[in-house]
Design an enzyme around this catalytic site. Sequence first.
Site, PDB file in Angstrom:
ATOM      1  N   LYS A  75      39.256  32.761  42.099  1.00  0.00           N
ATOM      2  CA  LYS A  75      39.321  33.964  41.266  1.00  0.00           C
ATOM      3  C   LYS A  75      39.659  33.487  39.856  1.00  0.00           C
ATOM      4  O   LYS A  75      40.810  33.438  39.441  1.00  0.00           O
ATOM      5  CB  LYS A  75      40.355  34.954  41.816  1.00  0.00           C
ATOM      6  CG  LYS A  75      40.184  36.340  41.218  1.00  0.00           C
ATOM      7  CD  LYS A  75      40.810  37.389  42.090  1.00  0.00           C
ATOM      8  CE  LYS A  75      40.908  38.722  41.386  1.00  0.00           C
ATOM      9  NZ  LYS A  75      39.634  39.335  41.014  1.00  0.00           N
TER      10      LYS A  75
ATOM     11  N   GLU B 109      27.703  39.994  45.967  1.00  0.00           N
ATOM     12  CA  GLU B 109      28.822  40.913  45.706  1.00  0.00           C
ATOM     13  C   GLU B 109      28.638  41.568  44.340  1.00  0.00           C
ATOM     14  O   GLU B 109      27.715  41.249  43.596  1.00  0.00           O
ATOM     15  CB  GLU B 109      30.151  40.178  45.772  1.00  0.00           C
ATOM     16  CG  GLU B 109      30.313  39.084  44.723  1.00  0.00           C
ATOM     17  CD  GLU B 109      31.641  38.333  44.822  1.00  0.00           C
ATOM     18  OE1 GLU B 109      32.620  38.907  45.311  1.00  0.00           O
ATOM     19  OE2 GLU B 109      31.673  37.172  44.382  1.00  0.00           O
TER      20      GLU B 109
ATOM     21  N   TYR C 121      43.375  34.220  38.186  1.00  0.00           N
ATOM     22  CA  TYR C 121      44.137  35.465  38.097  1.00  0.00           C
ATOM     23  C   TYR C 121      44.086  36.240  39.414  1.00  0.00           C
ATOM     24  O   TYR C 121      43.307  35.913  40.311  1.00  0.00           O
ATOM     25  CB  TYR C 121      43.644  36.331  36.932  1.00  0.00           C
ATOM     26  CG  TYR C 121      42.361  37.087  37.191  1.00  0.00           C
ATOM     27  CD1 TYR C 121      41.126  36.448  37.161  1.00  0.00           C
ATOM     28  CD2 TYR C 121      42.386  38.460  37.466  1.00  0.00           C
ATOM     29  CE1 TYR C 121      39.960  37.155  37.400  1.00  0.00           C
ATOM     30  CE2 TYR C 121      41.220  39.166  37.708  1.00  0.00           C
ATOM     31  CZ  TYR C 121      40.012  38.511  37.674  1.00  0.00           C
ATOM     32  OH  TYR C 121      38.857  39.214  37.921  1.00  0.00           O
TER      33      TYR C 121
ATOM     34  N   ARG D 264      45.912  34.012  47.926  1.00  0.00           N
ATOM     35  CA  ARG D 264      44.637  33.735  47.246  1.00  0.00           C
ATOM     36  C   ARG D 264      44.873  33.033  45.909  1.00  0.00           C
ATOM     37  O   ARG D 264      44.110  32.156  45.515  1.00  0.00           O
ATOM     38  CB  ARG D 264      43.823  35.032  47.062  1.00  0.00           C
ATOM     39  CG  ARG D 264      42.403  34.727  46.588  1.00  0.00           C
ATOM     40  CD  ARG D 264      41.514  35.934  46.612  1.00  0.00           C
ATOM     41  NE  ARG D 264      42.024  36.983  45.742  1.00  0.00           N
ATOM     42  CZ  ARG D 264      41.554  38.217  45.715  1.00  0.00           C
ATOM     43  NH1 ARG D 264      40.581  38.558  46.534  1.00  0.00           N
ATOM     44  NH2 ARG D 264      42.056  39.106  44.892  1.00  0.00           N
TER      45      ARG D 264
HETATM   46  N1  PLP Z   1      34.564  40.222  44.108  1.00  0.00           N
HETATM   47  C1  PLP Z   1      34.866  39.961  42.831  1.00  0.00           C
HETATM   48  C2  PLP Z   1      33.940  39.132  42.023  1.00  0.00           C
HETATM   49  C3  PLP Z   1      36.044  40.475  42.257  1.00  0.00           C
HETATM   50  O1  PLP Z   1      36.335  40.220  40.978  1.00  0.00           O
HETATM   51  C4  PLP Z   1      36.889  41.290  43.059  1.00  0.00           C
HETATM   52  C5  PLP Z   1      38.113  41.873  42.516  1.00  0.00           C
HETATM   53  O2  PLP Z   1      38.336  41.945  41.352  1.00  0.00           O
HETATM   54  C6  PLP Z   1      36.531  41.535  44.384  1.00  0.00           C
HETATM   55  C7  PLP Z   1      35.371  40.980  44.880  1.00  0.00           C
HETATM   56  C8  PLP Z   1      37.415  42.379  45.282  1.00  0.00           C
HETATM   57  O3  PLP Z   1      38.609  41.685  45.579  1.00  0.00           O
HETATM   58  P1  PLP Z   1      39.935  42.442  46.047  1.00  0.00           P
HETATM   59  O4  PLP Z   1      39.566  43.293  47.190  1.00  0.00           O
HETATM   60  O5  PLP Z   1      40.849  41.331  46.453  1.00  0.00           O
HETATM   61  O6  PLP Z   1      40.432  43.221  44.878  1.00  0.00           O
END
Ligand code: PLP
Length: 290
Positions: free
Chosen positions: A149, A182, A31, A50
């Site tokens: 993702k 993260e 997603y 992505r």
């Molecule tokens: N890390 C994880 C595990 C995430 O699920 C997300 C976003 O949902 C992010 C980092 C940040 O990603 P982005 O800046 O592309 O929204």
Amino acid sequence: MQIYINGAFYPKEEAKVSVFDHGYLYGDGIYETLRAYDGYVFHLDEHIERLKHSAKLMEMALPLDEDGIKKAISDTLARNGLKDAYIRVSVSRGPGEIGLDPELCPVPTFLIIAKQFVDYPKELYEKGVNIAVVNTRRNHPETLDPAIKSTNFLNNIFAKMEAKKAGAFEGIMLNHANFVAEGTISNIFIVKNGELVTPPLIAGILEGVTRGLVIGLAERLGITVFEEMFSEAALKAADEVFITNTTMEVMPVREVDDKTIGAPGKVTKMLAEAYRREALHCLKTRKLTD
Ligand code: PLP
């Protein structure tokens, strides 16, 4: 609310996917979460890239090409009369006989949910949020690569449950080697002596679109950026901490577990403002969907 599923729109109550969908049976899907500012989807190309990367890593052919995905997203926004929107694009392996083999699912399920964007409370940006370092480790990249993702989100859900029990806004996971990885839905940055540090991709993290933009903005502002592993102790000894994602942008952190950081710091503020300026600039120059 009208939901896009495989080329057609359905009212929310009638928007259904098969119980045999491998997305449901096995969490076999991917997603993207996107954000539209006044009708323009911010960093749309990066999100589509992505999505394609995630699809490639799980050997799934996307049912739409880039232009098809862009059109489906803009049609969904138009159908729902949305300008400032939260957009979720999900692609699952699709319906198929029970069994793990993806070949059982010839047609992926491609769906888009878009709803009115609701801003995070202003107070969070003014005072910062509290985060907790949780016991749940980020998936090892050689088991389920965090670069995908994936809708297979149990790793993050366990971390979220821990964070919630600790009364924290976000849970921060360490990786298999004990370094900070993260958050459950965010990337993390620290500032030490005016320099910005964020975990490298090899720490086993999602390559956040916001993370990439913030690194670029910092470099443009003359702030030194290191993509380097750092420990939980370094996180707690930081001068400033912030987390990023598409919906929250740059969110200052005021507390890590029991340690007060005292947000928002100077660098965090600069980057938060630069991010907003960039979004507004793209909006004005109509670059967001280019
Ligand atoms: N890390 C994880 C595990 C995430 O699920 C997300 C976003 O949902 C992010 C980092 C940040 O990603 P982005 O800046 O592309 O929204």
